[in-house]
Enzyme design. Structure first.
Site, short mmCIF file in Angstrom:
data_model
loop_
_atom_site.label_atom_id
_atom_site.label_comp_id
_atom_site.label_asym_id
_atom_site.label_seq_id
_atom_site.Cartn_x
_atom_site.Cartn_y
_atom_site.Cartn_z
N ALA A 2 0.82 -1.21 0.00
CA ALA A 2 0.00 0.00 0.00
C ALA A 2 0.86 1.26 0.00
CB ALA A 2 -0.92 -0.01 1.22
N TYR A 3 1.91 1.25 0.78
CA TYR A 3 2.81 2.40 0.89
C TYR A 3 3.55 2.62 -0.42
CZ TYR A 3 6.51 5.32 3.03
OH TYR A 3 7.39 6.33 3.36
N ALA A 4 4.11 1.55 -0.98
CA ALA A 4 4.87 1.65 -2.22
C ALA A 4 4.01 2.15 -3.36
CB ALA A 4 5.48 0.29 -2.57
#
Length: 251
Positions: free
Chosen positions: A153-155
């Protein structure tokens, strides 16, 4: 005379960590900071700290997940100071999970605190940055560039931020607006807590950094932010600057 004398700068997530480190570095170069954060207690504490360096600096409380209210952040700052010179989109929250365990809620948190605020604040700030021929500093991560595990999700959100940064650089160069990215490795409060909880993993990460340490939020990350916010970087736009001790070398 400082490099940023008289500049009005917004930093999201400015009450701590990298955000506060940048704010302190910029304040010491003459900037007036508007630090944006959801945490009122931390925000007011950081406001007092910054006002010792830059008396006109202030704290703006805002929840970046409230998408319809994002333009209000820009309006509040411009009404208070009369202009905007630099927008720094630093804030981002996420949960670390494997792809198969990542939920819509996890994606919504990452995009809702990272990508969407970056996009909508850039959009709202554009008319004012046209007037000042200002700068935008967005934030990426080696987690996205290298595809670190448990960072789906962050990437995804970070790489989306890199994408719109390049588009904005192409679209807004005609107005004299520079749009760049910092991708840091920093010794923040969160990293220190992680180092204490998982010292072996932390040391393994440090061992992969050629310069052998995590960056200082003010002296290392903050100084690069000062450069990107100043006239010294006037011929740089659309770039991802790896401020990570050499851990990732872009080609």
């Amino acid at each position: 005379m400082g490099k940023l004398d008289g500049k009005i700068i917004i930093i999201t997530g400015g009450a701590g960590g990298i955000g506060l480190g940048m704010a302190k570095a910029m304040a010491k170069e003459g900037a007036v900071l508007a630090i944006v954060d959801v945490n009122e207690e931390a925000g007011k504490k950081s406001e007092k700290l910054l006002q010792e360096i830059s008396p006109e600096s202030s704290f703006v409380q805002a929840n970046l997940l409230e998408r319809d209210k994002l333009p209000n952040i820009i309006q509040t700052v411009v009404e208070k100071y009369g202009k905007l010179d630099v927008l720094v989109n630093n804030a981002h929250a996420c949960k670390q999970k494997l792809i198969e365990d990542t939920t819509q809620e996890d994606l919504d948190l990452s995009f809702g605190t990272g990508f969407y605020p970056t996009f909508y604040l850039m959009q709202a700030a554009l008319p004012y940055l046209k007037e000042t021929k200002g700068n935008i500093i967005n934030f990426a991560s080696g987690a996205g560039i290298n595809g670190d595990v448990t960072q789906a999700a962050y990437a995804a959100a970070k790489e989306a931020i890199r994408g719109i940064t390049r588009v904005a650089a192409n679209e807004w160069g005609q107005y004299g607006i520079n749009v760049n990215i910092i991708s840091p490795i920093a010794d923040s409060e969160g990293v220190r807590a992680w180092a204490k909880a998982q010292p072996e993993y932390y040391q393994a990460v440090v061992n992969k950094i050629p310069l052998g340490r995590f960056g200082d939020v003010e002296e290392d990350i903050g100084r690069v932010a000062v450069f990107l916010a100043s006239a010294d970087s006037q011929y740089i736009t659309g770039q991802t600057i790896m401020v990570d001790g050499g851990a990732t070398k872009l080609r």
